[in-house]
Scaffold this motif. Structure first.
Motif, PDB file in Angstrom:
ATOM      1  N   ASP A   6     -12.622-142.580  -9.916  1.00  0.00           N
ATOM      2  CA  ASP A   6     -12.772-141.130  -9.979  1.00  0.00           C
ATOM      3  C   ASP A   6     -12.276-140.678 -11.354  1.00  0.00           C
ATOM      4  O   ASP A   6     -11.080-140.656 -11.621  1.00  0.00           O
ATOM      5  N   ASP A   7     -13.218-140.343 -12.217  1.00  0.00           N
ATOM      6  CA  ASP A   7     -12.919-139.973 -13.602  1.00  0.00           C
ATOM      7  C   ASP A   7     -13.683-138.686 -13.900  1.00  0.00           C
ATOM      8  O   ASP A   7     -14.846-138.725 -14.324  1.00  0.00           O
ATOM      9  N   ARG A   8     -13.046-137.562 -13.660  1.00  0.00           N
ATOM     10  CA  ARG A   8     -13.766-136.290 -13.716  1.00  0.00           C
ATOM     11  C   ARG A   8     -14.108-135.861 -15.127  1.00  0.00           C
ATOM     12  O   ARG A   8     -15.032-135.082 -15.335  1.00  0.00           O
ATOM     13  N   GLY A   9     -13.378-136.384 -16.103  1.00  0.00           N
ATOM     14  CA  GLY A   9     -13.734-136.112 -17.488  1.00  0.00           C
ATOM     15  C   GLY A   9     -14.793-137.058 -18.030  1.00  0.00           C
ATOM     16  O   GLY A   9     -15.473-136.761 -19.012  1.00  0.00           O
ATOM     17  N   GLY A  10     -14.919-138.229 -17.403  1.00  0.00           N
ATOM     18  CA  GLY A  10     -15.958-139.180 -17.768  1.00  0.00           C
ATOM     19  C   GLY A  10     -15.647-140.110 -18.918  1.00  0.00           C
ATOM     20  O   GLY A  10     -16.471-140.960 -19.266  1.00  0.00           O
ATOM     21  N   GLU A  11     -14.462-140.013 -19.515  1.00  0.00           N
ATOM     22  CA  GLU A  11     -14.169-140.806 -20.705  1.00  0.00           C
ATOM     23  C   GLU A  11     -13.418-142.103 -20.410  1.00  0.00           C
ATOM     24  O   GLU A  11     -13.440-143.026 -21.223  1.00  0.00           O
ATOM     25  N   ARG A  12     -12.741-142.177 -19.277  1.00  0.00           N
ATOM     26  CA  ARG A  12     -11.890-143.342 -19.001  1.00  0.00           C
ATOM     27  C   ARG A  12     -12.621-144.468 -18.281  1.00  0.00           C
ATOM     28  O   ARG A  12     -12.117-145.591 -18.195  1.00  0.00           O
ATOM     29  N   ARG A  13     -13.789-144.191 -17.766  1.00  0.00           N
ATOM     30  CA  ARG A  13     -14.474-145.161 -16.916  1.00  0.00           C
ATOM     31  C   ARG A  13     -14.875-146.444 -17.636  1.00  0.00           C
ATOM     32  O   ARG A  13     -14.794-147.538 -17.045  1.00  0.00           O
ATOM     33  N   PRO A  14     -15.350-146.407 -18.893  1.00  0.00           N
ATOM     34  CA  PRO A  14     -15.685-147.685 -19.551  1.00  0.00           C
ATOM     35  C   PRO A  14     -14.517-148.665 -19.587  1.00  0.00           C
ATOM     36  O   PRO A  14     -14.694-149.865 -19.346  1.00  0.00           O
ATOM     37  N   ALA A  15     -13.311-148.174 -19.897  1.00  0.00           N
ATOM     38  CA  ALA A  15     -12.147-149.069 -19.930  1.00  0.00           C
ATOM     39  C   ALA A  15     -11.837-149.606 -18.546  1.00  0.00           C
ATOM     40  O   ALA A  15     -11.432-150.768 -18.389  1.00  0.00           O
ATOM     41  N   TYR A  16     -12.020-148.769 -17.514  1.00  0.00           N
ATOM     42  CA  TYR A  16     -11.808-149.222 -16.131  1.00  0.00           C
ATOM     43  C   TYR A  16     -12.763-150.369 -15.804  1.00  0.00           C
ATOM     44  O   TYR A  16     -12.363-151.402 -15.266  1.00  0.00           O
ATOM     45  N   ILE A  17     -14.041-150.188 -16.132  1.00  0.00           N
ATOM     46  CA  ILE A  17     -15.026-151.233 -15.851  1.00  0.00           C
ATOM     47  C   ILE A  17     -14.674-152.501 -16.628  1.00  0.00           C
ATOM     48  O   ILE A  17     -14.715-153.617 -16.081  1.00  0.00           O
ATOM     49  N   HIS A  18     -14.316-152.345 -17.895  1.00  0.00           N
ATOM     50  CA  HIS A  18     -13.945-153.507 -18.702  1.00  0.00           C
ATOM     51  C   HIS A  18     -12.807-154.286 -18.064  1.00  0.00           C
ATOM     52  O   HIS A  18     -12.864-155.508 -17.902  1.00  0.00           O
ATOM     53  N   ASP A  19     -11.733-153.586 -17.696  1.00  0.00           N
ATOM     54  CA  ASP A  19     -10.550-154.271 -17.187  1.00  0.00           C
ATOM     55  C   ASP A  19     -10.820-154.944 -15.845  1.00  0.00           C
ATOM     56  O   ASP A  19     -10.278-156.017 -15.557  1.00  0.00           O
ATOM     57  N   HIS A  20     -11.670-154.339 -15.023  1.00  0.00           N
ATOM     58  CA  HIS A  20     -11.951-154.953 -13.721  1.00  0.00           C
ATOM     59  C   HIS A  20     -12.944-156.102 -13.843  1.00  0.00           C
ATOM     60  O   HIS A  20     -12.804-157.119 -13.155  1.00  0.00           O
ATOM     61  N   LEU A  21     -13.927-155.981 -14.721  1.00  0.00           N
ATOM     62  CA  LEU A  21     -14.819-157.118 -14.941  1.00  0.00           C
ATOM     63  C   LEU A  21     -14.091-158.275 -15.609  1.00  0.00           C
ATOM     64  O   LEU A  21     -14.450-159.445 -15.404  1.00  0.00           O
ATOM     65  N   SER A  22     -13.072-157.983 -16.393  1.00  0.00           N
ATOM     66  CA  SER A  22     -12.248-159.065 -16.949  1.00  0.00           C
ATOM     67  C   SER A  22     -11.613-159.870 -15.831  1.00  0.00           C
ATOM     68  O   SER A  22     -11.515-161.106 -15.898  1.00  0.00           O
ATOM     69  N   GLN A  23     -11.193-159.192 -14.783  1.00  0.00           N
ATOM     70  CA  GLN A  23     -10.599-159.882 -13.639  1.00  0.00           C
ATOM     71  C   GLN A  23     -11.638-160.730 -12.909  1.00  0.00           C
ATOM     72  O   GLN A  23     -11.319-161.810 -12.397  1.00  0.00           O
ATOM     73  N   VAL A  24     -12.875-160.269 -12.857  1.00  0.00           N
ATOM     74  CA  VAL A  24     -13.936-161.075 -12.249  1.00  0.00           C
ATOM     75  C   VAL A  24     -14.122-162.368 -13.029  1.00  0.00           C
ATOM     76  O   VAL A  24     -14.220-163.462 -12.450  1.00  0.00           O
ATOM     77  N   LEU A  25     -14.161-162.269 -14.346  1.00  0.00           N
ATOM     78  CA  LEU A  25     -14.326-163.477 -15.160  1.00  0.00           C
ATOM     79  C   LEU A  25     -13.161-164.444 -14.978  1.00  0.00           C
ATOM     80  O   LEU A  25     -13.359-165.663 -14.890  1.00  0.00           O
ATOM     81  N   THR A  26     -11.957-163.914 -14.924  1.00  0.00           N
ATOM     82  CA  THR A  26     -10.793-164.785 -14.724  1.00  0.00           C
ATOM     83  C   THR A  26     -10.848-165.456 -13.360  1.00  0.00           C
ATOM     84  O   THR A  26     -10.575-166.657 -13.228  1.00  0.00           O
ATOM     85  N   ALA A  27     -11.214-164.699 -12.330  1.00  0.00           N
ATOM     86  CA  ALA A  27     -11.316-165.281 -10.985  1.00  0.00           C
ATOM     87  C   ALA A  27     -12.383-166.370 -10.942  1.00  0.00           C
ATOM     88  O   ALA A  27     -12.181-167.434 -10.338  1.00  0.00           O
ATOM     89  N   ARG A  28     -13.510-166.130 -11.584  1.00  0.00           N
ATOM     90  CA  ARG A  28     -14.557-167.152 -11.624  1.00  0.00           C
ATOM     91  C   ARG A  28     -14.051-168.403 -12.336  1.00  0.00           C
ATOM     92  O   ARG A  28     -14.320-169.522 -11.898  1.00  0.00           O
ATOM     93  N   ALA A  29     -13.308-168.218 -13.423  1.00  0.00           N
ATOM     94  CA  ALA A  29     -12.774-169.375 -14.154  1.00  0.00           C
ATOM     95  C   ALA A  29     -11.801-170.171 -13.303  1.00  0.00           C
ATOM     96  O   ALA A  29     -11.612-171.379 -13.523  1.00  0.00           O
ATOM     97  N   GLU A  30     -11.192-169.502 -12.311  1.00  0.00           N
ATOM     98  CA  GLU A  30     -10.247-170.168 -11.417  1.00  0.00           C
ATOM     99  C   GLU A  30     -10.909-170.666 -10.138  1.00  0.00           C
ATOM    100  O   GLU A  30     -10.223-171.065  -9.204  1.00  0.00           O
TER     101      GLU A  30
END
Length: 442
Positions: free
Chosen positions: A352-376
């Motif tokens: 929930d990002d009502r200003g719309g500016e923080r969402r790219p960083a949120y997606i980046h940080d969570h997809l980073s976790q997907v990559l780490t989980a896949r590597a494990e």
């Protein structure tokens, strides 16, 4: 994970494989509009946080679905999660509306034709108005009712290679609707909660049987909301015990029942369930998980015996709905899913990002976790961002904005947010570039 850790990943770890699916998610009541069901009744009774809020036309996806499929394609999505609305399909018990079935078949066929794999949810919180009166989840008749509904839906899925979710976030429905009374059916009863839980496991089994009978094969699972739990007082043994109990009951009991056939839940002060469910063993083909945040649990010496809080001990801030930004918890629960030995689909993750500016960083940080989980070694097959569009957010009404696309709720105009460009870059290049915040760019 955070930016520093993500940048330390090797080039290989920062790359998604060609068969990894990027998609978007929606649910029928929140976007379609024009639906009469138990939630519409709940709204008229003034039971939302904003008593005068109404879903009404929602964001008119029912009439704008072609436009919205195009928006999904514009952000690089190759899968589209939607739900069928039981109240449209069976507005009266035993009466199946053929027009509604045909309309959903047309929408699914168009989705497939445009290159979007359908991810179809049979039940996303809502029920026909008759359900809680005639076949509520705590009674055995609920299983028969859901079986009949699934039987009616099965032909819609023929030839679509759809991923099927029988039930969305059953523990949220049970705790919110059967224990806290905050959502339909508005019950506050521990034993009924446990009975409803067991019947929802049986309902999944019944739905799977009906789909297999018609389709021959199907990939089916549930979509479970998963929280990262933390003790409010790290030194307190009872807080730590609550974390263990909470994770087992809330995150894992339902999935374990579908894998092992054994439903084992213990919720002190509420109730317990200990049953072997016929047909449940091996009844899911994938693990569907939704992740948003972390919750801190504190033991209380009297009822309700625990407090549940969103805190920000690291000072990272909250999303606009008040949830802690904690992508590390996403990685933690992904790793916990490795125990099942099944493919994992992230069926919801968003901000929930009502200003719309923080969402790219949120997606980046969570997809980073997907990559780490896949590597494990976690077999994560796909990631569906919640949500394609700003929509009606249940008890919160029209306040939160989770959409990749901002929706003007007066004109219904869809407008791309900064996250659209970032998500498309990841989905089309299969790489996870760093995010340059607007302040840094200036």
């Amino acid at each position: 994970m955070g930016l520093v850790c993500a940048l330390a990943m090797s080039a290989h770890e920062k790359t998604f494989p060609p068969d990894f699916t990027f998609g978007v998610a929606t649910s029928s009541y929140q976007v379609e509009g024009g639906i009469e069901n138990d939630w519409a009744e709940w709204e008229r009774a003034g039971r939302l946080k904003e008593p005068h809020a109404r879903c009404g036309r929602a964001v008119d996806h029912w009439n704008r679905y072609e436009e919205d499929y195009g928006l999904a394609l514009d952000v690089g999505a190759t899968a589209f999660r939607m739900s069928l609305e039981w109240a449209r399909i069976e507005p009266e018990r035993g009466r199946i509306d053929g027009g509604a079935l045909n309309a959903y078949r047309e929408r699914l066929s168009r989705m497939k034709a445009r290159g979007l794999r359908p991810v179809v949810t049979l039940h996303h919180f809502t029920h026909p108005s008759w359900f809680h009166r005639e076949t509520p989840w705590h009674l055995p008749q609920s299983v028969d009712a859901f079986r009949a509904y699934a039987r009616a839906c099965a032909p819609l899925l023929a030839g679509l290679d759809a991923l099927v979710i029988s039930l969305n976030e059953p523990m949220v429905l049970l705790l919110g609707g059967y224990l806290q009374g905050l959502m339909p059916p508005g019950v506050t009863d521990g034993p009924k909660t446990m009975a409803a839980l067991a019947n929802m496991v049986r309902a999944h089994v019944a739905a799977r049987e009906e789909l297999l009978a018609v389709l021959g094969r199907v990939e089916i699972g549930i979509s479970q909301n998963m929280l990262c739990f933390a003790p409010d007082r790290a030194w307190h043994p009872l807080d730590r015990a609550l974390v263990r109990l909470g994770a087992q009951a809330y995150n894992h009991a339902f999935h374990e029942a579908l894998v092992s056939g054994k439903l084992r839940v213990n919720m002190p002060g509420i109730g317990s369930a200990r049953e072997d469910i016929p047909g449940a063993r091996g009844s899911c083909d994938f693990i569907g998980m939704n992740y948003y945040t972390r919750a801190h649990l504190r033991f209380l010496p009297r009822a309700p015996f625990l407090s549940f809080q969103y805190r920000d001990p690291r000072g990272r801030g909250f999303t606009d709905i008040g949830w802690e930004l904690w992508p590390e918890g996403f990685g933690q629960v992904l790793r916990e899913l490795k125990r099942y030995g099944l493919p994992v689909w992230v069926t919801e993750n968003g901000m929930d990002d009502r200003g719309g500016e923080r969402r790219p960083a949120y997606i980046h940080d969570h997809l980073s976790q997907v990559l780490t989980a896949r590597a494990e070694g976690v077999d994560v097959r796909g990631y569906l961002y919640w949500s394609l569009l700003d929509n009606f957010e249940w008890l919160e009404g029209w306040g939160p904005r989770f959409g990749l696309y901002h929706v003007d709720f007066d004109t219904l105009e869809r407008r791309a947010t900064p996250a659209c460009h970032y998500y498309k870059e990841v989905a089309t290049t299969r790489r996870l570039p760093p995010v340059i915040q607007p302040s840094a760019a200036r």
